[in-house]
Design an enzyme around this catalytic site. Structure first.
Site, PDB file in Angstrom:
ATOM      1  N   VAL A 168       0.864  -1.379   0.011  1.00 26.85           N
ATOM      2  CA  VAL A 168      -0.029   0.008   0.256  1.00 26.85           C
ATOM      3  C   VAL A 168       0.758   1.293  -0.078  1.00 26.85           C
ATOM      4  O   VAL A 168       0.237   2.362  -0.066  1.00 26.85           O
ATOM      5  CB  VAL A 168      -1.112   0.103   1.239  1.00 26.85           C
ATOM      6  CG1 VAL A 168      -2.154  -1.024   0.954  1.00 26.85           C
ATOM      7  CG2 VAL A 168      -0.166   0.004   2.510  1.00 26.85           C
ATOM      8  N   ALA A 214       2.104   8.897  13.264  1.00 28.80           N
ATOM      9  CA  ALA A 214       1.600   8.318  11.953  1.00 28.80           C
ATOM     10  C   ALA A 214      -0.157   8.158  12.155  1.00 28.80           C
ATOM     11  O   ALA A 214      -0.887   8.361  11.204  1.00 28.80           O
ATOM     12  CB  ALA A 214       2.172   7.311  11.363  1.00 28.80           C
ATOM     13  N   TYR A 262       5.199   6.114  15.096  1.00 31.65           N
ATOM     14  CA  TYR A 262       3.772   5.178  14.938  1.00 31.65           C
ATOM     15  C   TYR A 262       2.984   6.037  15.384  1.00 31.65           C
ATOM     16  O   TYR A 262       1.847   6.226  14.855  1.00 31.65           O
ATOM     17  CB  TYR A 262       3.995   3.988  15.577  1.00 31.65           C
ATOM     18  CG  TYR A 262       2.952   2.888  15.464  1.00 31.65           C
ATOM     19  CD1 TYR A 262       2.416   2.378  14.421  1.00 31.65           C
ATOM     20  CD2 TYR A 262       2.247   2.670  16.803  1.00 31.65           C
ATOM     21  CE1 TYR A 262       1.237   1.447  14.481  1.00 31.65           C
ATOM     22  CE2 TYR A 262       1.098   1.986  16.972  1.00 31.65           C
ATOM     23  CZ  TYR A 262       0.990   1.325  15.686  1.00 31.65           C
ATOM     24  OH  TYR A 262      -0.430   0.284  15.681  1.00 31.65           O
TER      25      TYR A 262
END
Ligand SMILES: NC(=O)c1ccc[n+]([C@@H]2O[C@H](COP(=O)([O-])OP(=O)(O)OC[C@H]3O[C@@H](n4cnc5c(N)ncnc54)[C@H](O)[C@@H]3O)[C@@H](O)[C@H]2O)c1
Length: 263
Positions: free
Chosen positions: A68, A170, A167
């Site tokens: 992706v 994000a 993380y």
């Protein structure tokens, strides 16, 4: 026509990162409720295995091996797969963690990392969602039947997780992006929501907490006395994908056993 508002008969969903863990169960739950499924995973064998399992449930399943984070590739395979399945109604952006090859166990402190360390977290968790949404939204709009986009984020993005700063950023970025996208897409009856998870017993998490003492320590943070199973978020994803939730958009819903509250 079914009177069950959770029925997805006649709908098509894309689930990214569906080859194992939470995504696998989401794809199965949607299929068990009548949905045909486009099954994306970086690893072709995982996507194929699940597609066979879903085909055995009597649903159409299209396996898609693809990363992706590769926008041009996503823009190429998504319209083809949707055409093969007869359309697209539901998008679940589930691919995440440290990317297909990454180790998601605790990382160094942020000030010890380099930009090259950030790429895999931002790639799959943030850019992957942007890529898939960019490729999917024209299909949903042109179809003119509304739709539902569900982005799987983490409580790391809501409350912060030491050792997982990039993380966390994000995932918080996806929540902000989803709210804005929901406002752009509302007039097309395309809804965008996030489901925020804390620890779910997936292969990666099982490896980290295989020691019963560690599991006991981790579980103390959960008022309901256990960590999650992939079925826990899948049931909420089913609700958000279905006509039971047609007046719900631009929201983030935690599925976390009470780990962190929202007000
Ligand atoms: N498991 C947890 O405890 C937990 C907690 C909070 C949030 N989450 C989030 O839930 C989602 C699912 O987590 P999981 O633990 O089930 O994941 P997992 O790591 O067990 O499986 C993810 C799947 O996605 C695939 N994938 C990874 N990067 C990809 C990419 N770039 N393109 C295509 N496929 C890719 C992998 O091959 C794998 O099959 C993720 O977004 C994760 O961040 C999980």
């Amino acid at each position: 026509m079914s009177n069950n508002p959770l029925s997805l008969t006649g709908r098509v969903a894309l689930v990214t990162g569906a080859g194992q863990g939470v995504g696998r169960q989401i794809a199965l739950t949607l299929a068990e409720n009548g949905c045909d499924v486009l099954i994306n995973d970086f690893f072709e064998d995982r996507a194929r295995l699940l597609a066979d399992e879903i085909a055995n449930l009597g649903r159409r399943a299209v396996p898609i091996a693809g990363d992706v984070t590769d926008f041009e590739a996503v823009r190429s395979w998504l319209p083809k797969a949707a055409a093969e399945a007869g359309g697209l109604d539901i998008v679940v952006n589930n691919a995440g963690n440290a990317g297909p090859q990454g180790d998601a166990s605790e990382q160094p402190k942020f000030w010890e990392t380099e930009p090259s360390d950030w790429a895999r977290w931002l790639g799959t968790n943030l850019y992957g969602v942007l890529n898939v949404c960019r490729a999917a939204t024209p299909l949903l709009i042109e179809r003119g039947k509304g739709g539902s986009i569900i982005n799987i984020i983490s409580d790391a993005g809501r409350v912060g997780e030491a050792g997982l700063a990039v993380y966390s950023g994000a995932k918080a970025g996806v929540a902000g992006f989803s709210r804005a996208l929901a406002k752009e897409l509302g007039r097309h009856r395309v809804r965008v929501n996030c489901v925020s998870l804390s620890a779910i017993m997936t292969p990666g998490v099982a490896a980290i907490i295989s020691d019963p003492e560690v599991l006991k320590r981790v579980t103390r943070a959960y008022p309901l006395g256990r960590i999650g199973t992939p079925e826990d978020p899948s049931n909420l994803v089913l609700f958000l994908a279905s006509d039971a939730s047609t007046w719900i958009t631009a929201q983030t819903y935690p599925v976390n056993g009470g780990f962190a509250v929202s007000q």
